[in-house]
Write a protein that holds these residues in place. Structure first.
Motif, PDB file in Angstrom:
ATOM      1  N   UNK A 170      41.378  56.443  42.604  1.00 32.84           N
ATOM      2  CA  UNK A 170      41.513  55.134  41.970  1.00 32.84           C
ATOM      3  C   UNK A 170      42.971  54.686  41.952  1.00 32.84           C
ATOM      4  N   UNK A 171      43.887  55.625  41.723  1.00 34.78           N
ATOM      5  CA  UNK A 171      45.316  55.301  41.764  1.00 34.78           C
ATOM      6  C   UNK A 171      45.708  54.861  43.176  1.00 34.78           C
ATOM      7  N   UNK A 172      45.219  55.592  44.182  1.00 31.18           N
ATOM      8  CA  UNK A 172      45.549  55.267  45.576  1.00 31.18           C
ATOM      9  C   UNK A 172      45.123  53.850  45.926  1.00 31.18           C
ATOM     10  N   UNK A 173      43.976  53.399  45.412  1.00 24.98           N
ATOM     11  CA  UNK A 173      43.457  52.061  45.713  1.00 24.98           C
ATOM     12  C   UNK A 173      43.850  51.038  44.654  1.00 24.98           C
ATOM     13  N   UNK A 174      44.783  51.395  43.778  1.00 23.67           N
ATOM     14  CA  UNK A 174      45.336  50.484  42.757  1.00 23.67           C
ATOM     15  C   UNK A 174      44.333  50.097  41.677  1.00 23.67           C
ATOM     16  N   UNK A 175      43.252  50.890  41.514  1.00 19.25           N
ATOM     17  CA  UNK A 175      42.312  50.648  40.434  1.00 19.25           C
ATOM     18  C   UNK A 175      42.735  51.367  39.157  1.00 19.25           C
ATOM     19  N   UNK A 213      48.818  40.739  55.684  1.00 21.38           N
ATOM     20  CA  UNK A 213      48.562  39.476  54.995  1.00 21.38           C
ATOM     21  C   UNK A 213      48.555  39.769  53.508  1.00 21.38           C
ATOM     22  N   UNK A 214      49.299  38.979  52.736  1.00 26.56           N
ATOM     23  CA  UNK A 214      49.507  39.249  51.312  1.00 26.56           C
ATOM     24  C   UNK A 214      49.306  37.977  50.505  1.00 26.56           C
ATOM     25  N   UNK A 215      48.716  38.116  49.312  1.00 27.12           N
ATOM     26  CA  UNK A 215      48.649  37.011  48.364  1.00 27.12           C
ATOM     27  C   UNK A 215      49.346  37.429  47.081  1.00 27.12           C
ATOM     28  N   UNK A 216      49.717  36.443  46.288  1.00 27.48           N
ATOM     29  CA  UNK A 216      50.383  36.709  45.017  1.00 27.48           C
ATOM     30  C   UNK A 216      49.342  36.832  43.908  1.00 27.48           C
ATOM     31  N   UNK A 217      49.467  37.862  43.087  1.00 27.28           N
ATOM     32  CA  UNK A 217      48.598  38.058  41.918  1.00 27.28           C
ATOM     33  C   UNK A 217      49.512  38.258  40.720  1.00 27.28           C
ATOM     34  N   UNK A 218      49.850  37.170  40.050  1.00 30.32           N
ATOM     35  CA  UNK A 218      50.842  37.238  38.983  1.00 30.32           C
ATOM     36  C   UNK A 218      52.198  37.565  39.577  1.00 30.32           C
ATOM     37  N   UNK A 242      46.301  47.510  38.939  1.00 29.05           N
ATOM     38  CA  UNK A 242      46.452  46.103  39.296  1.00 29.05           C
ATOM     39  C   UNK A 242      45.175  45.503  39.874  1.00 29.05           C
ATOM     40  N   UNK A 243      44.402  46.298  40.601  1.00 31.70           N
ATOM     41  CA  UNK A 243      43.192  45.771  41.226  1.00 31.70           C
ATOM     42  C   UNK A 243      42.139  45.366  40.202  1.00 31.70           C
ATOM     43  N   UNK A 244      42.252  45.876  38.974  1.00 32.46           N
ATOM     44  CA  UNK A 244      41.294  45.531  37.921  1.00 32.46           C
ATOM     45  C   UNK A 244      41.806  44.424  37.021  1.00 32.46           C
ATOM     46  N   UNK A 245      43.039  43.958  37.279  1.00 38.06           N
ATOM     47  CA  UNK A 245      43.560  42.848  36.502  1.00 38.06           C
ATOM     48  C   UNK A 245      43.256  41.541  37.205  1.00 38.06           C
ATOM     49  N   UNK A 246      43.041  40.464  36.464  1.00 38.14           N
ATOM     50  CA  UNK A 246      42.694  39.181  37.102  1.00 38.14           C
ATOM     51  C   UNK A 246      43.784  38.740  38.064  1.00 38.14           C
TER      52      UNK A 246
END
Length: 246
Positions: A51-56, A105-110, A69-73
């Motif tokens: 889960x850490x590896x996949x940012x969960x 390819x990257x998007x901004x999340x906060x 971060x993956x679980x944050x909006x």
């Protein structure tokens, strides 16, 4: 009513259950996770590590784990991420073939840069896929390129309450990015990795994503930057053009 699948995959079920616990109930220690799932501590540790590896998940200083971060909006984007990926992938692969380096390819999340997809090159020594990972936007090439294309007031609103970012230094760096027309991450997030990024904007000039060439530092040469940036800018322009047609 949801029916349990006839052939459940226990490890997947445990991982999803654990991610839900972290998101809804807060931090857990390995022993607590093991008790909640009814598994051994070693199994719980392996699940948390994935889960850490996949940012969960993220490990805290006290060695407990919390939602990652993956679980944050994620911040809303002006183009759906699925559409961005669909439009961008062919152009990313064309760029990868031209420069023989991986393309992200990257998007901004906060204040975080979320990696959407990677066109991974085939060289033996290469930057692997970062899809699904998140990193501080102020450190990544795409993140800085996106921030530099935003209104200064919006950048201030993102970072004015941040304890891990020097807003004065960040503004100075974003000014340099705007002057150059590209951003660089020279081993700021990972030793041995260099990335060059530019923003992808909508028809109003507002940034919606970023695209980057990522390479091992051993192949980075400053005299090649102009050629790489021309190729990157062309890729971003092609993505922007195709997005306008959708």
């Amino acid at each position: 009513m949801k029916n349990k699948p006839p052939y459940p995959i226990a490890s997947v079920d445990h991982a999803l259950h654990l991610a839900t616990l972290l998101q809804q109930e807060g931090p857990l220690r390995v022993s607590e996770a093991a008790d909640r799932l009814g598994v051994s501590a070693s199994t719980a540790h392996r699940l948390l590590s994935m889960l850490v590896y996949r940012s969960y998940a993220e490990q805290r200083p006290d060695r407990s784990y919390e939602a990652g971060a993956a679980l944050r909006p994620a911040a809303a984007t002006r183009a759906p991420v699925a559409l961005l990926r669909q439009v961008a992938v062919p152009h990313m692969h064309a760029l990868m073939a031209a420069v023989q380096e991986s393309v992200n390819l990257v998007v901004l999340a906060g204040t975080e840069a979320r990696f959407v997809t990677t066109a991974e090159c085939t060289q033996t020594l290469r930057v692997g896929s970062r899809a699904g990972h998140t990193l501080p936007a102020r450190l990544t090439s795409c993140g800085k390129a996106i921030l530099a294309a935003m209104r200064p007031a919006d950048v201030t609103a993102l970072y004015e309450d941040s304890s891990d970012a020097d807003l004065v230094s960040l503004r100075r760096e974003l000014t340099l990015v705007r002057t150059r027309g590209f951003a660089i991450n020279n081993q700021s997030t990972e030793a041995g990795l260099v990335a060059l990024g530019v923003a992808v904007c909508d028809s109003q000039g507002r940034p919606i994503a970023g695209v980057a060439i990522a390479m091992p530092s051993i192949r980075f040469r400053r005299d090649r930057i102009p050629g790489w940036i021309r190729a990157l800018a062309g890729c971003a322009a092609d993505i922007e053009h195709d997005l306008e047609l959708r």
